[in-house]
Design an enzyme around this catalytic site. Structure first.
Site, mmCIF file in Angstrom:
data_model
loop_
_atom_site.group_PDB
_atom_site.id
_atom_site.type_symbol
_atom_site.label_atom_id
_atom_site.label_comp_id
_atom_site.label_asym_id
_atom_site.label_seq_id
_atom_site.Cartn_x
_atom_site.Cartn_y
_atom_site.Cartn_z
ATOM 1 N N ASP A 303 27.394 -35.356 -10.906
ATOM 2 C CA ASP A 303 27.283 -35.364 -10.090
ATOM 3 C C ASP A 303 26.077 -35.443 -9.197
ATOM 4 O OD1 ASP A 303 29.468 -37.377 -10.760
ATOM 5 O OD2 ASP A 303 30.899 -35.804 -10.180
ATOM 6 N N TYR A 387 37.059 -40.626 -8.484
ATOM 7 C CA TYR A 387 36.999 -39.245 -7.678
ATOM 8 C C TYR A 387 36.271 -38.888 -5.855
ATOM 9 C CZ TYR A 387 39.396 -37.449 -11.330
ATOM 10 O OH TYR A 387 40.644 -35.958 -12.106
#
Length: 665
Positions: A303, A387
């Site tokens: 990420d 998320y």
């Protein structure tokens, strides 16, 4: 109370975040030097941090920026270094994707992928087989492709795409995965290279629209207000980007890749600021999924390196994300066209009560003393697809530093069937959430009293019986010196309460012991994928809890500079290849920590926060408890400036004998 400041110190301090005007200057300089045109996109731009050894010596350190630039039509990319003082391009390096990797995914490439898929007959036909006639009602998750031995992919700029049905704009699409289907997309050729369709799977239908009031019943009405007030304002002050709080001093930085960065962290002791950390950040974040099937075997996300989580920051809101007397920092970043955007309320700074600092009721003096702990909180929150992650740095009155990651949002979903039941949890009828991990890597550039450092691995031990331990009750510890970089790849071990002590090589406290800070890990599992897997090769840093390297200003990211579609064994494996000595050197600690997530029914339709992190704790760093000067709280125990006495002096004298109960304490 809410306050706001703009991050980006115009003083030109060596580690100051690039300001709005400097970011604009970068684009201008690139254009003036024919290094950026309308076909180019800036995938990343940030401060090219100077060598800390030059800064420490007082030598001039040029103010420079580093940019990754993608030529959109050809897919070629380069790294460019710009000198802001001389307004010159000082270095240009072509990026070879087969040797290293691709620049991060661009936000505009997500819109491009939608155009490409809507025009692909294989994709739209596969949707029709699943009862979806309107492809525009499919929410697309365009995801990093990883690097697998798939014929024809080597060197191509790829993405992989999964779909979720969203029949109305208000529908939460993650509840309705379109399983058995994935598209492989070449972003430069603008074509679908493959559509993998393993067969029609029923789309789960149960609603997850928690954001629509009343979907899951009426809200509770039992909560009474909690009010946090600081009538005199916060205890911290700013000087540019430098913040002072209690005895702490540090510079706050921000980067569109790493997000929040702490520089020059120090603690005032006996009238001087004692360095602890030169630099601290969460340099990478990996989310490897455990579904090995043909549709999701490739799901492994970096990420930080692939998506640049620093640019995905939320604008925080008082009373919701942060509570109390809040100071927000607005952050400037450059977009793909080189235009500067201001991310409002990106960083939240506040202080909060943290329970009891220390307390004792003394029978011989008849007094009770108690002090309250408080902490400075520096945080930001990002949303990466499904998320959401909070990154929280805590500084405490007693010199402790803590980091906490908070994971929330929505789990990634799939259809639940006989095959996926081995690798996923069923959260709603026919709805699965694959097993996965959230692994973070902290880069801790240590500066314990600004001295060359050593690292010892500390394990508690049972002491064997001998003449000094006749009854077998003694306990002790072993200290194992880590001497080289390759020796430093260590695993945590909770069974022996393993910690790593970073000590100044030459500085001692008043008892002659080395001053030090101890890294206390949580000791949860590291990367669970097989050691010879593709993801283990690309994320070798995540196979150990700790690595230690000699400081090198070019070694900033544990999985390497270019993580998107990266070749294996970059980052940490390259850093330790020369096996340099770490026994008395400028040291960097790389600490991997995180969560292994087997989703629960309680995680659906939205996941309550789960946390992980680590602690840096002073050990013999101070000559005594550094909080002896913390005053009592007048509103907490009624003993503002003196210990509360429970017994008269006469009573104390009459009972100046150890009570049997005291012998057992």
């Amino acid at each position: 109370m809410e306050r706001s400041r703009r991050l980006g110190d115009e003083s030109g301090a060596p580690y100051a975040t690039l300001s709005e005007s400097e970011l604009r200057a970068v684009t201008t300089i690139l254009r003036e030097n024919d290094a950026f045109d309308d076909d180019d996109r800036i995938a990343y731009v940030g401060l090219a941090e100077p060598d800390r050894r030059l800064v420490r010596s007082g030598s001039p350190s040029p103010r420079r920026a580093r940019a990754h630039i993608l030529t959109f039509s050809t897919g070629t990319a380069r790294t460019v270094i710009v000198d802001l003082s001389t307004r010159a391009v000082v270095e240009t390096t072509r990026i070879e994707p087969t040797e290293t990797g691709q620049v991060p995914l661009l936000q505009e490439e997500h819109a491009l992928i939608r155009e490409i898929l809507l025009a692909d007959d294989r994709w739209t036909s596969a949707l029709e087989l699943r009862g979806i006639d309107d492809a525009s009602t499919v929410a697309l998750a365009a995801l990093s492709a990883g690097r697998f031995p798939i014929p024809g992919e080597d060197g191509r700029r790829m993405a992989r795409v999964l779909g979720h049905h969203q029949p109305t704009p208000q529908t939460m699409p993650w509840a309705h995965p379109i399983d058995g289907l994935v598209a492989f997309v070449d972003l430069t050729a603008r074509e679908v290279t493959d559509v993998v369709d393993t067969g029609v799977v029923d789309i789960p239908q149960e609603s997850a629209d928690y954001h629509v009031p009343g979907t899951f019943g009426p809200e509770r009405t039992t909560q009474k207000p909690i009010v946090i007030q600081q009538p005199e304002g916060p205890s911290f002050t700013f000087d540019g980007d430098t913040i002072s709080w209690e005895k702490w001093s540090l510079r706050i930085g921000y980067d569109m890749r790493e997000g929040l960065i702490l520089h020059d962290v120090g603690f005032e002791d006996a009238g001087r600021i004692r360095p602890i950390l030169h630099r601290a950040s969460i340099a990478e974040m990996l989310v490897p999924y455990g579904d090995p099937g043909p549709v999701r075997f490739w799901q492994n996300y970096f990420d930080t390196g692939e998506y640049l989580l620093g640019r995905l920051v939320n604008s925080l809101e008082i009373g919701c994300d942060c509570v109390g007397d809040i100071t927000y920092l607005d952050v400037p970043i450059a977009d793909a066209r080189g235009d500067v955007k201001i991310l409002p309320n990106a960083v939240c700074i506040h202080e909060e009560d943290a329970g009891v600092l220390w307390k004792h009721t003394e029978q011989f003096t008849g007094t009770t003393d108690v002090r309250r702990q408080r902490r400075l909180v520096i945080s930001f929150f990002v949303t990466v697809g499904n998320y959401d992650y909070g990154f929280y740095w805590y500084l405490y009155l007693d010199g402790k530093i803590e980091f906490e990651a908070k994971a929330t949002g929505l789990v990634f979903t799939a259809a639940f069937d006989e095959r996926t039941s081995r690798f996923a949890s069923e959260l709603a009828p026919g709805l699965a959430a694959p097993y996965h991990q959230h692994l973070f890597c902290a880069r801790l550039d240590m500066a314990v009293d600004d001295d060359a450092s050593v690292v010892d691995e500390i394990d508690v031990t049972r002491v064997p019986r001998d003449d000094d331990n006749l009854h077998g009750t003694a306990i002790g510890f072993t200290a194992t010196r880590l001497r080289t970089e390759q020796e430093s790849g260590r695993r945590a071990d909770a069974s022996v309460d393993r910690t790593w002590r970073v000590s100044a090589r030459d500085t001692r406290n008043r008892f002659g012991r080395p001053v030090s800070y101890v890294l206390a890990p949580e000791g949860k599992p590291v990367l669970m994928a097989q050691p010879d897997s593709v993801i283990a090769s690309r994320a070798r840093f995540a196979t150990r809890d700790l690595w230690v390297t000699e400081y090198d200003p070019e070694q900033r990211y544990p999985a390497g500079e270019l993580v998107n579609q990266s070749a294996g064994e970059q980052g940490i494996p390259e850093f330790i290849a020369d096996d340099a000595s770490i026994d008395g050197a400028d040291l960097v600690l790389w600490h991997t920590f995180g969560l292994t997530h087997f989703p629960r029914t309680e995680d659906w339709p939205i996941m309550p926060v789960d946390t992980c992190g680590f602690v840096l704790r002073p050990h013999d760093f101070f000559d005594r408890n550094p909080t002896l000067d913390v005053p009592a709280s007048a509103d907490s125990c009624g003993c503002a400036h003196q210990a509360h006495t429970h017994a008269s002096p006469e009573h104390h004298l009459q009972h100046h004998t150890v009570h049997p109960s005291a012998e057992r304490r």
